[in-house]
Motif scaffolding. Sequence first.
Motif, PDB file in Angstrom:
ATOM      1  N   UNK A  72      36.309 -74.711  57.286  1.00  0.00           N
ATOM      2  CA  UNK A  72      35.340 -75.071  56.247  1.00  0.00           C
ATOM      3  C   UNK A  72      35.850 -76.195  55.360  1.00  0.00           C
ATOM      4  N   UNK A  73      37.145 -76.457  55.379  1.00  0.00           N
ATOM      5  CA  UNK A  73      37.702 -77.544  54.578  1.00  0.00           C
ATOM      6  C   UNK A  73      37.579 -78.897  55.292  1.00  0.00           C
ATOM      7  N   UNK A  74      37.190 -78.883  56.547  1.00  0.00           N
ATOM      8  CA  UNK A  74      37.066 -80.121  57.321  1.00  0.00           C
ATOM      9  C   UNK A  74      35.673 -80.731  57.148  1.00  0.00           C
ATOM     10  N   UNK A  75      35.583 -82.025  57.371  1.00  0.00           N
ATOM     11  CA  UNK A  75      34.286 -82.699  57.361  1.00  0.00           C
ATOM     12  C   UNK A  75      33.575 -82.426  58.679  1.00  0.00           C
ATOM     13  N   UNK A  76      32.283 -82.694  58.713  1.00  0.00           N
ATOM     14  CA  UNK A  76      31.521 -82.494  59.951  1.00  0.00           C
ATOM     15  C   UNK A  76      32.121 -83.302  61.093  1.00  0.00           C
ATOM     16  N   UNK A  77      32.477 -84.549  60.823  1.00  0.00           N
ATOM     17  CA  UNK A  77      33.039 -85.416  61.863  1.00  0.00           C
ATOM     18  C   UNK A  77      34.395 -84.899  62.338  1.00  0.00           C
ATOM     19  N   UNK A  78      35.233 -84.456  61.426  1.00  0.00           N
ATOM     20  CA  UNK A  78      36.552 -83.969  61.864  1.00  0.00           C
ATOM     21  C   UNK A  78      36.420 -82.658  62.641  1.00  0.00           C
ATOM     22  N   UNK A  79      35.401 -81.829  62.323  1.00  0.00           N
ATOM     23  CA  UNK A  79      35.143 -80.632  63.131  1.00  0.00           C
ATOM     24  C   UNK A  79      34.802 -81.018  64.562  1.00  0.00           C
ATOM     25  N   UNK A  80      33.920 -82.015  64.710  1.00  0.00           N
ATOM     26  CA  UNK A  80      33.533 -82.490  66.042  1.00  0.00           C
ATOM     27  C   UNK A  80      34.756 -82.976  66.815  1.00  0.00           C
ATOM     28  N   UNK A  81      35.588 -83.758  66.137  1.00  0.00           N
ATOM     29  CA  UNK A  81      36.772 -84.305  66.793  1.00  0.00           C
ATOM     30  C   UNK A  81      37.788 -83.215  67.124  1.00  0.00           C
ATOM     31  N   UNK A  82      38.023 -82.310  66.183  1.00  0.00           N
ATOM     32  CA  UNK A  82      38.983 -81.227  66.421  1.00  0.00           C
ATOM     33  C   UNK A  82      38.544 -80.321  67.561  1.00  0.00           C
ATOM     34  N   UNK A  83      37.261 -80.035  67.598  1.00  0.00           N
ATOM     35  CA  UNK A  83      36.722 -79.168  68.647  1.00  0.00           C
ATOM     36  C   UNK A  83      36.730 -79.862  70.006  1.00  0.00           C
ATOM     37  N   UNK A  84      36.752 -81.192  70.003  1.00  0.00           N
ATOM     38  CA  UNK A  84      36.683 -82.012  71.219  1.00  0.00           C
ATOM     39  C   UNK A  84      35.344 -81.781  71.914  1.00  0.00           C
ATOM     40  N   UNK A  85      34.278 -81.895  71.120  1.00  0.00           N
ATOM     41  CA  UNK A  85      32.940 -81.532  71.575  1.00  0.00           C
ATOM     42  C   UNK A  85      32.538 -82.246  72.865  1.00  0.00           C
ATOM     43  N   UNK A  86      32.832 -83.528  72.981  1.00  0.00           N
ATOM     44  CA  UNK A  86      32.424 -84.250  74.190  1.00  0.00           C
ATOM     45  C   UNK A  86      33.155 -83.744  75.432  1.00  0.00           C
ATOM     46  N   UNK A  87      34.441 -83.451  75.303  1.00  0.00           N
ATOM     47  CA  UNK A  87      35.202 -82.918  76.439  1.00  0.00           C
ATOM     48  C   UNK A  87      34.676 -81.543  76.853  1.00  0.00           C
ATOM     49  N   UNK A  88      34.408 -80.709  75.850  1.00  0.00           N
ATOM     50  CA  UNK A  88      33.921 -79.364  76.148  1.00  0.00           C
ATOM     51  C   UNK A  88      32.534 -79.436  76.789  1.00  0.00           C
ATOM     52  N   UNK A  89      31.660 -80.281  76.258  1.00  0.00           N
ATOM     53  CA  UNK A  89      30.321 -80.433  76.855  1.00  0.00           C
ATOM     54  C   UNK A  89      30.412 -80.923  78.292  1.00  0.00           C
ATOM     55  N   UNK A  90      31.292 -81.863  78.539  1.00  0.00           N
ATOM     56  CA  UNK A  90      31.462 -82.378  79.900  1.00  0.00           C
ATOM     57  C   UNK A  90      31.910 -81.277  80.850  1.00  0.00           C
ATOM     58  N   UNK A  91      32.874 -80.465  80.416  1.00  0.00           N
ATOM     59  CA  UNK A  91      33.348 -79.368  81.254  1.00  0.00           C
ATOM     60  C   UNK A  91      32.228 -78.369  81.522  1.00  0.00           C
ATOM     61  N   UNK A  92      31.451 -78.055  80.508  1.00  0.00           N
ATOM     62  CA  UNK A  92      30.351 -77.104  80.690  1.00  0.00           C
ATOM     63  C   UNK A  92      29.323 -77.632  81.678  1.00  0.00           C
ATOM     64  N   UNK A  93      29.013 -78.917  81.567  1.00  0.00           N
ATOM     65  CA  UNK A  93      28.043 -79.512  82.502  1.00  0.00           C
ATOM     66  C   UNK A  93      28.565 -79.442  83.933  1.00  0.00           C
ATOM     67  N   UNK A  94      29.854 -79.674  84.092  1.00  0.00           N
ATOM     68  CA  UNK A  94      30.446 -79.673  85.427  1.00  0.00           C
ATOM     69  C   UNK A  94      30.575 -78.253  85.987  1.00  0.00           C
ATOM     70  N   UNK A  95      31.110 -77.338  85.186  1.00  0.00           N
ATOM     71  CA  UNK A  95      31.430 -76.001  85.690  1.00  0.00           C
ATOM     72  C   UNK A  95      30.269 -75.010  85.642  1.00  0.00           C
ATOM     73  N   UNK A  96      29.311 -75.218  84.734  1.00  0.00           N
ATOM     74  CA  UNK A  96      28.260 -74.222  84.555  1.00  0.00           C
ATOM     75  C   UNK A  96      26.854 -74.774  84.746  1.00  0.00           C
ATOM     76  N   UNK A  97      26.745 -75.877  85.443  1.00  0.00           N
ATOM     77  CA  UNK A  97      25.414 -76.413  85.750  1.00  0.00           C
ATOM     78  C   UNK A  97      24.731 -75.497  86.764  1.00  0.00           C
ATOM     79  N   UNK A  98      23.447 -75.626  86.872  1.00  0.00           N
ATOM     80  CA  UNK A  98      22.705 -74.823  87.845  1.00  0.00           C
ATOM     81  C   UNK A  98      23.235 -75.073  89.251  1.00  0.00           C
ATOM     82  N   UNK A  99      23.473 -76.319  89.581  1.00  0.00           N
ATOM     83  CA  UNK A  99      23.954 -76.663  90.919  1.00  0.00           C
ATOM     84  C   UNK A  99      25.307 -76.031  91.211  1.00  0.00           C
ATOM     85  N   UNK A 100      26.251 -76.173  90.282  1.00  0.00           N
ATOM     86  CA  UNK A 100      27.579 -75.606  90.542  1.00  0.00           C
ATOM     87  C   UNK A 100      27.532 -74.081  90.574  1.00  0.00           C
ATOM     88  N   UNK A 101      26.663 -73.478  89.771  1.00  0.00           N
ATOM     89  CA  UNK A 101      26.532 -72.020  89.778  1.00  0.00           C
ATOM     90  C   UNK A 101      25.956 -71.533  91.096  1.00  0.00           C
TER      91      UNK A 101
END
Length: 121
Positions: A72-101
């Motif tokens: 809660x002490x972090x800014x919205x942008x630093x939360x996004x960066x710390x979470x590595x949102x783009x990397x996590x989204x990419x992994x989810x698209x690859x590993x949990x897409x309808x096709x891969x499932x």
Amino acid sequence: VVNYSDHLRQFPLVMHPSQSESFGMAALETVAAGVPLLAATSGMIPSFIDNKTFLFPPTDVELLADRMAQLFSETDLSLQESFQIQNVQSRLKHEYSTTSTVLSLMDNYEQIVDSKAWSKG
């Protein structure tokens, strides 16, 4: 909720303290919407969150409180960066897409059928 992803994007962080989770569809939807997630280490959730600051054991209330205070002490942008949102989204698209499932299910089914045929000799 209509436009659930848009609704989620109103928040800089979502908490998912489930003590008993199997797949974690709400968690996946949150990350797919581009929102960092503070989640319990139940079910498959730890398999896609790299930064362990966003995870806590389901019954560890003190650690959850510490993580909340820290995040809660972090800014919205630093939360996004710390979470590595783009990397996590990419992994989810690859590993949990309808096709891969579907491909994974087909592979598992073939293995079961093959093992049954082998055991009948």
